[in-house]
Design an enzyme around this catalytic site. Structure first.
Site, PDB file in Angstrom:
ATOM      1  N   LYS A 265      -0.857 -17.589-101.626  1.00 44.18           N
ATOM      2  CA  LYS A 265       0.140 -17.423-102.691  1.00 44.18           C
ATOM      3  C   LYS A 265       0.635 -15.986-102.805  1.00 44.18           C
ATOM      4  O   LYS A 265       1.782 -15.753-103.178  1.00 44.18           O
ATOM      5  CB  LYS A 265      -0.428 -17.932-104.019  1.00 44.18           C
ATOM      6  CG  LYS A 265      -0.641 -19.456-104.042  1.00 44.18           C
ATOM      7  CD  LYS A 265       0.667 -20.216-103.801  1.00 44.18           C
ATOM      8  CE  LYS A 265       0.512 -21.718-103.989  1.00 44.18           C
ATOM      9  NZ  LYS A 265       1.774 -22.454-103.769  1.00 44.18           N
TER      10      LYS A 265
ATOM     11  N   TYR B 164      -6.533 -19.901-101.116  1.00 48.32           N
ATOM     12  CA  TYR B 164      -5.370 -20.214-101.956  1.00 48.32           C
ATOM     13  C   TYR B 164      -4.673 -18.930-102.408  1.00 48.32           C
ATOM     14  O   TYR B 164      -3.450 -18.795-102.269  1.00 48.32           O
ATOM     15  CB  TYR B 164      -5.837 -21.017-103.172  1.00 48.32           C
ATOM     16  CG  TYR B 164      -4.720 -21.502-104.074  1.00 48.32           C
ATOM     17  CD1 TYR B 164      -3.867 -22.521-103.673  1.00 48.32           C
ATOM     18  CD2 TYR B 164      -4.530 -20.945-105.332  1.00 48.32           C
ATOM     19  CE1 TYR B 164      -2.849 -22.969-104.503  1.00 48.32           C
ATOM     20  CE2 TYR B 164      -3.518 -21.391-106.164  1.00 48.32           C
ATOM     21  CZ  TYR B 164      -2.683 -22.404-105.751  1.00 48.32           C
ATOM     22  OH  TYR B 164      -1.666 -22.848-106.570  1.00 48.32           O
TER      23      TYR B 164
HETATM   24  P1  NAD Z   1      -0.143 -31.937-106.395  1.00 44.97           P
HETATM   25  O1  NAD Z   1      -1.515 -31.733-105.868  1.00 44.97           O
HETATM   26  O2  NAD Z   1       0.071 -32.702-107.646  1.00 44.97           O
HETATM   27  O3  NAD Z   1       0.719 -32.552-105.204  1.00 44.97           O
HETATM   28  C1  NAD Z   1       2.102 -32.724-105.305  1.00 44.97           C
HETATM   29  C2  NAD Z   1       2.590 -33.478-104.099  1.00 44.97           C
HETATM   30  O4  NAD Z   1       2.326 -32.755-102.895  1.00 44.97           O
HETATM   31  C3  NAD Z   1       1.918 -34.845-103.901  1.00 44.97           C
HETATM   32  O5  NAD Z   1       2.904 -35.866-103.993  1.00 44.97           O
HETATM   33  C4  NAD Z   1       1.317 -34.770-102.510  1.00 44.97           C
HETATM   34  O6  NAD Z   1       1.369 -35.994-101.815  1.00 44.97           O
HETATM   35  C5  NAD Z   1       2.184 -33.709-101.857  1.00 44.97           C
HETATM   36  N1  NAD Z   1       1.615 -33.085-100.679  1.00 44.97           N
HETATM   37  C6  NAD Z   1       0.349 -32.615-100.524  1.00 44.97           C
HETATM   38  N2  NAD Z   1       0.200 -32.113 -99.280  1.00 44.97           N
HETATM   39  C7  NAD Z   1       1.399 -32.258 -98.648  1.00 44.97           C
HETATM   40  C8  NAD Z   1       1.872 -31.948 -97.341  1.00 44.97           C
HETATM   41  N3  NAD Z   1       1.083 -31.379 -96.420  1.00 44.97           N
HETATM   42  N4  NAD Z   1       3.150 -32.239 -97.019  1.00 44.97           N
HETATM   43  C9  NAD Z   1       3.957 -32.849 -97.927  1.00 44.97           C
HETATM   44  N5  NAD Z   1       3.562 -33.178 -99.169  1.00 44.97           N
HETATM   45  C10 NAD Z   1       2.290 -32.882 -99.529  1.00 44.97           C
HETATM   46  O7  NAD Z   1       0.520 -30.474-106.532  1.00 44.97           O
HETATM   47  P2  NAD Z   1       1.102 -29.741-107.820  1.00 44.97           P
HETATM   48  O8  NAD Z   1       0.001 -29.433-108.751  1.00 44.97           O
HETATM   49  O9  NAD Z   1       2.314 -30.458-108.302  1.00 44.97           O
HETATM   50  O10 NAD Z   1       1.523 -28.335-107.152  1.00 44.97           O
HETATM   51  C11 NAD Z   1       2.788 -28.115-106.586  1.00 44.97           C
HETATM   52  C12 NAD Z   1       2.913 -26.649-106.243  1.00 44.97           C
HETATM   53  O11 NAD Z   1       2.680 -25.848-107.413  1.00 44.97           O
HETATM   54  C13 NAD Z   1       1.901 -26.159-105.197  1.00 44.97           C
HETATM   55  O12 NAD Z   1       2.510 -25.218-104.342  1.00 44.97           O
HETATM   56  C14 NAD Z   1       0.828 -25.494-106.040  1.00 44.97           C
HETATM   57  O13 NAD Z   1       0.101 -24.515-105.335  1.00 44.97           O
HETATM   58  C15 NAD Z   1       1.669 -24.892-107.148  1.00 44.97           C
HETATM   59  N6  NAD Z   1       0.878 -24.630-108.372  1.00 44.97           N
HETATM   60  C16 NAD Z   1       0.277 -25.645-109.049  1.00 44.97           C
HETATM   61  C17 NAD Z   1      -0.462 -25.363-110.186  1.00 44.97           C
HETATM   62  C18 NAD Z   1      -1.139 -26.433-110.982  1.00 44.97           C
HETATM   63  O14 NAD Z   1      -1.871 -26.098-111.928  1.00 44.97           O
HETATM   64  N7  NAD Z   1      -0.922 -27.709-110.697  1.00 44.97           N
HETATM   65  C19 NAD Z   1      -0.580 -24.035-110.625  1.00 44.97           C
HETATM   66  C20 NAD Z   1       0.051 -23.032-109.898  1.00 44.97           C
HETATM   67  C21 NAD Z   1       0.783 -23.346-108.774  1.00 44.97           C
END
Ligand code: NAD
Length: 263
Positions: free
Chosen positions: A163, A159
Site C-alpha cells: 500500500k 500489505y
Molecule cells: P474484499 O475482500 O471485500 O474483496 C472485494 C472483491 O475483490 C471481492 O469481490 C473479491 O472477489 C475480489 N478479488 C479478490 N482478489 C481478486 C483478484 N485477484 N482479482 C480480482 N478480484 C479479486 O475487499 P475490500 O475490503 O472491498 O477492499 C477493496 C480495496 O480496499 C482493497 O484494495 C483493500 O486493500 C482496500 N482497503 C480495504 C479496507 C477494509 O477495511 N475493507 C481498508 C483499507 C483499504
C-alpha cells in the site's frame, strides 16, 4: 455550472472498477451507476459478479484475476465492447495478505499480496492510460490504498509494503500524466465495516493472543471518531474525485478513516 452541480460526476462517464463485484469496489460501482455513469467491473468471483449485474442492471462485468496480465488484457477487450472507451479507472483490487512476524511469512503469500495489490494496479494502469489520454471529459485514475500506506503496520508488512508502493505509484503517475490532463489520486480507507475487517480483526486477535472483542475495542480506540467508516464513505470520495469540483486535485493520497491515529 454552479458549485453545487459541480460536485457530481458528469453523466455518462465510462468507469472501470477492478475487484468491483463486492465490498468497497461494488459500493463504488453502484455509486457511479447511480450517478449516471457507464460502469464495467471485473472480479475473480463469478457468483459475486452475477449477483452484482442482476441487482444493478446496466453494470457489466468480466471474470478476471487482477494479478494476471493476460486476464487484464481480456478485461480491456470487454471494456472496448461495453464502454467503447474509458474516462475513469478505479484500481481497487487488493487482499489483506498474511498476518504474522516477518520471519514467519511464507514467500508465496508475500508474492501473492504484492501481485494482487501492486502488480494488478500496474497491469490495469498501463492498459487504461492510452484510453484515458483519449478521454475528453477530465480523465481520472483512482488507486485504492489504505491507512497502511500512511502508517507502519506491524505483523502486516506485506500489505503495508504494497500500500505504500501504491502511494509512490500515484504520485509518480500524477506527475507523468498531469500534462495530458489525467488526474491521479489515491484513496486511503481506514477500518471499513464488513466481512473483511471482521476477518482481519480475528486474524490479529489470534496472532497476538487476545480475544476478538478486545481486539475490536483496540481498533476503535485508535480512531479519533471512535467508529469505522463504511464502503459508501469511500465511494462518496471516489465520486467527488471524478466530479468537476475536483478538477485541480491530483497527486494526493486522501484518507477516509475517521482519523486513524496509529496501527
Ligand atoms: P474484499 O475482500 O471485500 O474483496 C472485494 C472483491 O475483490 C471481492 O469481490 C473479491 O472477489 C475480489 N478479488 C479478490 N482478489 C481478486 C483478484 N485477484 N482479482 C480480482 N478480484 C479479486 O475487499 P475490500 O475490503 O472491498 O477492499 C477493496 C480495496 O480496499 C482493497 O484494495 C483493500 O486493500 C482496500 N482497503 C480495504 C479496507 C477494509 O477495511 N475493507 C481498508 C483499507 C483499504
Amino acid at each position: 455550472m454552479s458549485i453545487v452541480d459541480s460536485l457530481r460526476p458528469r453523466a455518462g462517464l465510462r468507469v472501470l472498477v477492478t475487484a468491483g463485484a463486492s465490498g468497497i469496489g461494488a459500493a463504488i460501482a453502484r455509486a457511479f451507476h447511480d450517478a449516471g455513469s457507464q460502469v464495467h467491473v471485473c472480479d475473480i468471483d463469478r457468483a459475486a459478479l452475477d449477483r452484482l449485474v442482476v441487482t444493478a442492471p446496466g453494470i457489466t462485468g468480466s471474470m478476471a484475476d487482477a494479478s494476471v496480465a493476460a486476464d487484464v488484457d481480456l478485461v480491456f477487450d470487454d471494456v472496448r465492447g461495453t464502454l467503447g472507451g474509458l474516462d475513469v479507472l478505479v484500481n481497487n483490487a487488493g487482499i489483506a495478505g498474511p498476518t504474522g512476524p516477518i520471519e514467519g511469512i511464507d514467500a508465496g503469500e508475500w508474492e501473492r499480496t504484492i501481485a494482487v495489490n501492486l502488480n494488478s494496479q500496474y497491469y490495469f494502469a498501463r492498459r487504461a492510460v492510452p484510453m484515458l489520454k483519449r478521454s475528453e471529459v477530465g480523465p481520472s485514475l483512482i488507486a485504492m490504498g489504505s491507512v497502511a500506506g500512511r502508517l507502519g503496520y506491524a505483523f502486516r508488512t506485506p500489505y503495508a509494503s504494497s500500500k505504500w508502493a501504491i502511494v509512490g505509484m500515484t504520485k509518480s503517475l500524477a506527475i507523468e500524466l498531469g500534462p495530458q490532463g489525467i488526474r491521479v489520486n489515491a484513496i486511503l480507507p481506514g477500518t471499513v465495516e464488513g466481512d473483511r475487517m471482521r476477518a482481519v480483526i480475528a486474524a490479529r486477535a489470534a496472532a497476538t493472543g487476545v480475544s476478538v472483542d478486545a481486539m475490536r475495542e483496540q481498533y476503535l480506540n485508535k480512531i479519533s471518531l471512535r467508529r469505522m467508516v463504511t464502503a459508501d464513505d469511500v465511494a462518496a470520495l471516489a465520486l467527488f474525485l471524478c466530479s468537476p469540483a475536483a478538477r485541480n486535485l491530483t497527486g494526493q493520497a486522501i484518507s477516509v478513516d475517521g482519523n486513524l491515529e496509529y496501527l
